[in-house]
Design a protein around this motif. Structure first.
Motif, mmCIF file in Angstrom:
data_model
loop_
_atom_site.group_PDB
_atom_site.id
_atom_site.type_symbol
_atom_site.label_atom_id
_atom_site.label_comp_id
_atom_site.label_asym_id
_atom_site.label_seq_id
_atom_site.Cartn_x
_atom_site.Cartn_y
_atom_site.Cartn_z
ATOM 1 N N LEU A 75 -13.076 89.646 24.298
ATOM 2 C CA LEU A 75 -12.691 89.684 25.408
ATOM 3 C C LEU A 75 -11.197 89.493 25.893
ATOM 4 O O LEU A 75 -10.331 89.835 26.519
ATOM 5 N N TYR A 76 -10.004 89.095 25.051
ATOM 6 C CA TYR A 76 -8.915 88.816 25.218
ATOM 7 C C TYR A 76 -8.620 90.185 25.262
ATOM 8 O O TYR A 76 -7.113 90.640 25.428
ATOM 9 N N GLY A 83 -3.989 96.073 29.910
ATOM 10 C CA GLY A 83 -2.281 95.866 30.172
ATOM 11 C C GLY A 83 -1.691 94.536 30.535
ATOM 12 O O GLY A 83 -1.026 93.967 31.385
ATOM 13 N N ALA A 84 -3.047 93.372 31.118
ATOM 14 C CA ALA A 84 -2.516 92.460 30.785
ATOM 15 C C ALA A 84 -1.320 91.240 30.589
ATOM 16 O O ALA A 84 -1.379 91.540 29.995
ATOM 17 N N MET A 85 -0.359 91.065 31.637
ATOM 18 C CA MET A 85 0.655 90.142 30.468
ATOM 19 C C MET A 85 0.146 89.111 29.877
ATOM 20 O O MET A 85 -1.071 88.039 30.026
ATOM 21 N N ASP A 90 -3.777 83.556 30.087
ATOM 22 C CA ASP A 90 -3.376 82.567 29.550
ATOM 23 C C ASP A 90 -3.984 82.007 30.928
ATOM 24 O O ASP A 90 -5.115 81.440 30.763
ATOM 25 N N SER A 91 -4.085 82.693 31.483
ATOM 26 C CA SER A 91 -4.368 82.053 33.523
ATOM 27 C C SER A 91 -6.355 82.478 33.427
ATOM 28 O O SER A 91 -6.953 81.833 33.576
ATOM 29 N N ARG A 92 -6.368 83.209 32.649
ATOM 30 C CA ARG A 92 -7.701 83.745 32.206
ATOM 31 C C ARG A 92 -8.629 82.882 31.812
ATOM 32 O O ARG A 92 -10.238 82.037 32.058
ATOM 33 N N ASN A 122 1.090 82.979 24.269
ATOM 34 C CA ASN A 122 1.655 83.402 25.208
ATOM 35 C C ASN A 122 2.864 83.120 25.329
ATOM 36 O O ASN A 122 3.217 81.869 25.447
ATOM 37 N N PRO A 123 4.035 83.750 24.584
ATOM 38 C CA PRO A 123 5.006 82.984 24.796
ATOM 39 C C PRO A 123 5.997 83.280 26.481
ATOM 40 O O PRO A 123 5.357 84.235 27.241
ATOM 41 N N ILE A 124 7.063 82.495 26.835
ATOM 42 C CA ILE A 124 7.287 82.360 28.837
ATOM 43 C C ILE A 124 8.822 83.884 28.164
ATOM 44 O O ILE A 124 8.817 83.765 27.443
ATOM 45 N N MET A 125 7.833 84.743 29.276
ATOM 46 C CA MET A 125 8.999 85.975 28.447
ATOM 47 C C MET A 125 10.046 85.676 29.628
ATOM 48 O O MET A 125 9.943 84.907 30.972
#
Length: 335
Positions: A75-76, A83-85, A90-92, A122-125
């Motif tokens: 699923l990930y 194209g999900a960021m 991570d929210s999902r 999930n690095p903070i961009m």
């Protein structure tokens, strides 16, 4: 019975799962979980949307006991291909894990497959200031989107609000150079199954909590058009704003800016003019200053730059396009 034996028996009892309990489908369990779990209105709307659009199409027909860590990792991978960021994935993941953790606690399944799956990075961009809209582009968008929604554009661009927060501002919230952000607009499904917009507590805040943000005098004339309503006098929720925003972008022939880019632009210009990170973090309502630092920290002037007027008086290298004109004209700087 010795102590070890007693502990082993208790462990077996606590880990017992009724074999029939895990035969309910993910689709049915998700519906029951969302209906019974107490959560904030905004969280409920977000989780329902995630389940309906991004989880159930792939996992809905499986029973909750059939879902494996491999299914979750697939699923990930699908979300990445779509194209999900990373922060969206991570929210999902958090929503999906919450449902399976509920099933574990209620002894429907033994283990949470989301916790067993490899967690996606999930690095903070960092915000790319060169990809943000200029002041002239924001002005054009505010005009093109129409008089009803124009105040929302300037509230985001001048105070760094989120979409839902801008839709929840009332005239009395702006007073003496300060915007008191008290609420946000969210959309939820009511008991009859219809989606309705309503006011909810701010993100990362409890009912009744607020945050104060410096508000430029240029916002005062917009107060008479608040709160933002549709033509029939009803509430507008974020998705409706996004649709109007996208249509305005297309008519103007502008790049595919996101409404959230207005918030990024405000933070970029504010930090580039020497406002301390901790102040900007508080005004933006971030849950942690680390988020502010990771996204915008490189734009903040360091100590040596603040001690050199000849350097600080020039537009910092991190400013968006048309920096010279923005620093003179941008409304967020007219405090």
């Amino acid at each position: 019975m010795d102590f070890t034996t007693k502990m082993e028996n208790e462990k077996r009892e606590n880990s017992y799962v009724d074999p029939s309990a895990g035969k309910v489908s993910v689709r049915r369990y998700a519906a029951d979980w969302l209906a019974l779990k107490p959560m904030a209105a905004g969280t409920e709307e977000s989780y329902e949307r995630i389940m309906r659009l991004h989880v159930l199409p792939q996992l809905g027909k499986k029973t909750i006991s059939q879902v494996t860590a491999a299914d979750v990792e697939e699923l990930y991978a699908l979300w990445r291909r779509q194209g999900a960021m990373p922060n969206t994935i991570d929210s999902r993941r958090i929503a999906l894990s919450g449902m399976f953790s509920h099933a574990v606690r209620h002894k429907r399944i033994r283990e949470n497959p989301v916790k067993q799956a490899e967690k996606p990075a999930n690095p903070i961009m960092q915000v790319d200031e060169r990809a943000l809209p200029s002041f002239d582009e924001i002005s054009a968008l505010a005009k093109e989107i129409g008089p009803r929604l124009e105040p929302a554009v300037w509230l985001m661009a001048c105070c760094g609000l989120r979409i839902g927060e801008s839709l929840g501002v009332f005239p009395e919230d702006i007073f003496d150079g300060t915007l008191r952000c008290r609420r946000q607009v969210v959309r939820i499904k009511n008991s009859s199954g219809k989606y309705v917009a309503l006011y909810a507590p701010l993100k990362h805040r409890k009912e009744g909590e607020w945050r104060d943000i410096p508000a430029p005098a240029t916002l005062e004339p917009l107060a008479e058009r608040l709160p933002i309503r549709n033509q029939a006098g009803g509430m507008i929720y974020p998705d409706l704003f996004r649709k109007s925003w996208d249509r305005a972008l297309k008519r103007l022939g502008l790049p595919d800016y996101n409404p959230h880019d207005l918030r990024h632009t405000w933070a970029t210009v504010t930090l580039s003019n020497g406002v301390p990170l901790h102040e900007v973090s508080r005004w933006m309502g971030h849950s942690s200053i680390k988020i502010t630092v990771d996204r915008y920290g490189r734009l903040a002037l360091d100590g040596s730059e603040r001690c050199l007027p000849s350097r600080a008086s020039r537009p910092p290298s991190g400013c968006p396009r048309s920096a010279d004109s923005q620093l003179r004209e941008y409304p967020a700087l007219s405090w």
